[in-house]
Design a protein around this motif. Sequence first.
Motif, PDB file in Angstrom:
ATOM      1  N   HIS A 130       0.853  -1.186   0.000  1.00  0.00           N
ATOM      2  CA  HIS A 130       0.000   0.000   0.000  1.00  0.00           C
ATOM      3  C   HIS A 130       0.884   1.229   0.000  1.00  0.00           C
ATOM      4  N   PHE A 131       0.619   2.174  -0.910  1.00  0.00           N
ATOM      5  CA  PHE A 131       1.385   3.407  -0.986  1.00  0.00           C
ATOM      6  C   PHE A 131       0.708   4.463  -0.122  1.00  0.00           C
ATOM      7  N   TRP A 132       1.431   4.889   0.916  1.00  0.00           N
ATOM      8  CA  TRP A 132       0.878   5.820   1.886  1.00  0.00           C
ATOM      9  C   TRP A 132       0.598   7.185   1.263  1.00  0.00           C
ATOM     10  N   SER A 133      -0.554   7.757   1.627  1.00  0.00           N
ATOM     11  CA  SER A 133      -0.916   9.104   1.179  1.00  0.00           C
ATOM     12  C   SER A 133      -1.136   9.992   2.396  1.00  0.00           C
ATOM     13  N   ASN A 134      -0.623  11.191   2.345  1.00  0.00           N
ATOM     14  CA  ASN A 134      -0.834  12.150   3.428  1.00  0.00           C
ATOM     15  C   ASN A 134      -2.179  12.861   3.317  1.00  0.00           C
ATOM     16  N   LYS A 135      -2.963  12.521   2.298  1.00  0.00           N
ATOM     17  CA  LYS A 135      -4.247  13.183   2.075  1.00  0.00           C
ATOM     18  C   LYS A 135      -5.425  12.405   2.648  1.00  0.00           C
ATOM     19  N   SER A 136      -5.160  11.198   3.180  1.00  0.00           N
ATOM     20  CA  SER A 136      -6.229  10.365   3.740  1.00  0.00           C
ATOM     21  C   SER A 136      -5.837   9.919   5.137  1.00  0.00           C
ATOM     22  N   SER A 137      -6.831   9.611   5.949  1.00  0.00           N
ATOM     23  CA  SER A 137      -6.549   9.153   7.310  1.00  0.00           C
ATOM     24  C   SER A 137      -5.945   7.754   7.287  1.00  0.00           C
ATOM     25  N   ALA A 138      -5.212   7.446   8.325  1.00  0.00           N
ATOM     26  CA  ALA A 138      -4.591   6.134   8.440  1.00  0.00           C
ATOM     27  C   ALA A 138      -5.645   5.027   8.476  1.00  0.00           C
ATOM     28  N   ARG A 139      -6.713   5.265   9.196  1.00  0.00           N
ATOM     29  CA  ARG A 139      -7.768   4.255   9.329  1.00  0.00           C
ATOM     30  C   ARG A 139      -8.434   3.965   7.982  1.00  0.00           C
ATOM     31  N   SER A 140      -8.779   5.015   7.241  1.00  0.00           N
ATOM     32  CA  SER A 140      -9.426   4.801   5.943  1.00  0.00           C
ATOM     33  C   SER A 140      -8.487   4.094   4.971  1.00  0.00           C
ATOM     34  N   GLN A 141      -7.216   4.393   5.036  1.00  0.00           N
ATOM     35  CA  GLN A 141      -6.257   3.734   4.148  1.00  0.00           C
ATOM     36  C   GLN A 141      -6.075   2.272   4.516  1.00  0.00           C
ATOM     37  N   ALA A 142      -6.043   1.975   5.792  1.00  0.00           N
ATOM     38  CA  ALA A 142      -5.871   0.593   6.234  1.00  0.00           C
ATOM     39  C   ALA A 142      -7.038  -0.278   5.785  1.00  0.00           C
ATOM     40  N   TYR A 143      -8.257   0.205   5.989  1.00  0.00           N
ATOM     41  CA  TYR A 143      -9.420  -0.599   5.613  1.00  0.00           C
ATOM     42  C   TYR A 143      -9.598  -0.671   4.097  1.00  0.00           C
ATOM     43  N   PHE A 144      -9.164   0.350   3.407  1.00  0.00           N
ATOM     44  CA  PHE A 144      -9.208   0.291   1.942  1.00  0.00           C
ATOM     45  C   PHE A 144      -8.269  -0.802   1.440  1.00  0.00           C
ATOM     46  N   PHE A 145      -7.087  -0.885   2.019  1.00  0.00           N
ATOM     47  CA  PHE A 145      -6.148  -1.949   1.661  1.00  0.00           C
ATOM     48  C   PHE A 145      -6.735  -3.321   1.985  1.00  0.00           C
ATOM     49  N   LEU A 146      -7.261  -3.483   3.191  1.00  0.00           N
ATOM     50  CA  LEU A 146      -7.787  -4.785   3.604  1.00  0.00           C
ATOM     51  C   LEU A 146      -8.980  -5.214   2.751  1.00  0.00           C
ATOM     52  N   ASN A 147      -9.784  -4.273   2.314  1.00  0.00           N
ATOM     53  CA  ASN A 147     -10.965  -4.606   1.516  1.00  0.00           C
ATOM     54  C   ASN A 147     -10.654  -4.941   0.064  1.00  0.00           C
ATOM     55  N   ASN A 148      -9.426  -4.642  -0.366  1.00  0.00           N
ATOM     56  CA  ASN A 148      -9.094  -4.838  -1.778  1.00  0.00           C
ATOM     57  C   ASN A 148      -7.907  -5.764  -2.034  1.00  0.00           C
ATOM     58  N   VAL A 149      -7.296  -6.278  -0.985  1.00  0.00           N
ATOM     59  CA  VAL A 149      -6.106  -7.120  -1.155  1.00  0.00           C
ATOM     60  C   VAL A 149      -6.319  -8.462  -0.466  1.00  0.00           C
ATOM     61  N   PRO A 150      -6.545  -9.519  -1.245  1.00  0.00           N
ATOM     62  CA  PRO A 150      -6.830 -10.842  -0.675  1.00  0.00           C
ATOM     63  C   PRO A 150      -5.564 -11.661  -0.419  1.00  0.00           C
ATOM     64  N   LEU A 151      -4.749 -11.265   0.557  1.00  0.00           N
ATOM     65  CA  LEU A 151      -3.551 -12.037   0.872  1.00  0.00           C
ATOM     66  C   LEU A 151      -3.930 -13.412   1.416  1.00  0.00           C
ATOM     67  N   GLU A 152      -3.112 -14.408   1.068  1.00  0.00           N
ATOM     68  CA  GLU A 152      -3.366 -15.790   1.463  1.00  0.00           C
ATOM     69  C   GLU A 152      -2.132 -16.370   2.141  1.00  0.00           C
ATOM     70  N   ASP A 153      -2.305 -17.550   2.729  1.00  0.00           N
ATOM     71  CA  ASP A 153      -1.153 -18.262   3.269  1.00  0.00           C
ATOM     72  C   ASP A 153      -0.130 -18.485   2.157  1.00  0.00           C
ATOM     73  N   GLY A 154       1.122 -18.271   2.476  1.00  0.00           N
ATOM     74  CA  GLY A 154       2.173 -18.400   1.475  1.00  0.00           C
ATOM     75  C   GLY A 154       2.558 -17.083   0.831  1.00  0.00           C
ATOM     76  N   ASP A 155       1.748 -16.030   1.041  1.00  0.00           N
ATOM     77  CA  ASP A 155       2.093 -14.691   0.561  1.00  0.00           C
ATOM     78  C   ASP A 155       2.959 -13.987   1.596  1.00  0.00           C
ATOM     79  N   LEU A 156       3.692 -12.987   1.150  1.00  0.00           N
ATOM     80  CA  LEU A 156       4.467 -12.164   2.069  1.00  0.00           C
ATOM     81  C   LEU A 156       3.529 -11.335   2.942  1.00  0.00           C
ATOM     82  N   PRO A 157       3.973 -10.939   4.123  1.00  0.00           N
ATOM     83  CA  PRO A 157       3.153 -10.043   4.945  1.00  0.00           C
ATOM     84  C   PRO A 157       2.836  -8.759   4.192  1.00  0.00           C
ATOM     85  N   PRO A 158       1.742  -8.094   4.535  1.00  0.00           N
ATOM     86  CA  PRO A 158       1.390  -6.844   3.867  1.00  0.00           C
ATOM     87  C   PRO A 158       2.491  -5.804   4.033  1.00  0.00           C
TER      88      PRO A 158
END
Length: 270
Positions: A130-158
């Motif tokens: 996730h590329f951090w933006s100073n124009k959005s809150s940390a919380r909104s960015q975190a949930y946006f990442f989680l809602n759009n990135v389906p990491l699975e077992d065997g993938d690298l940590p976010p």
Amino acid sequence: MNNSRKRKTTKRKSTAVRNKFHKAWWIGGILIVVAYVWAFYYFFVSPFGFRWRALYGDANYPEGYDIRGIDISHYQGDIDWDLLQNAMIEKSPLRFIVMKATEGSSRIDPSFAYNFEQAREYGYIRGAYHFWSNKSSARSQAYFFLNNVPLEDGDLPPVLDVEHKPADKSVEDFQREILTWLHIVEDRYHVKPIIYTYYKFKMQNLNAPVFDDYPYWIAHYYVKKIEYKGEWKFWQHTDAGRLPGIKGYVDFNIYNGSFYDLKKFTIGND
């Protein structure tokens, strides 16, 4: 006689005025150029200075590391995965691929979904950042990442890619924002996210002891040895790499450990 003197005096004054005008014009022009150069450096070079070293020539390849990988985004265009699967970096096979997934609280990299699927299909250890933006809150960015990135077992940590701090925010407040993102994402995947940044930014803005608990991916180009003295997992050592299947440049990375260690580092294998 008096008229002649007056004409000469008037002429001298006119010449003096023109000289002063020309001098002021040149000084003003020089100041504008200096201001332009300063602004260009401050806004475009300084925050990403480590990326501009590619102008100096070919990439260097650190010795003593065998586990190689790349990071990609839509800037690499359409990748020929059949060609890429046989790519070698300094006689080492390509082991992992990390790709841009999201930015801020509303932008998804247009190549992410396809690249993410292809990386797994072709047998790479894959990751998403996730590329951090100073124009959005940390919380909104975190949930946006989680809602759009389906990491699975065997993938690298976010991964959180953070490269700039707002000038009007204190280091302490900025650190609290970053920690908010990290904690929310860690609660979902039960692994500590990787922090990607360049080493000077880390030392200036993320140097609190609490950040030492997180794995680091450090960008530091055109040096034989990384200058960051703390522990690190990944080193992005150039943005001028070339590989079959990818048009143009691509970032090269190394993992600080064995392939077994890299697999153990993935989600679900701790």
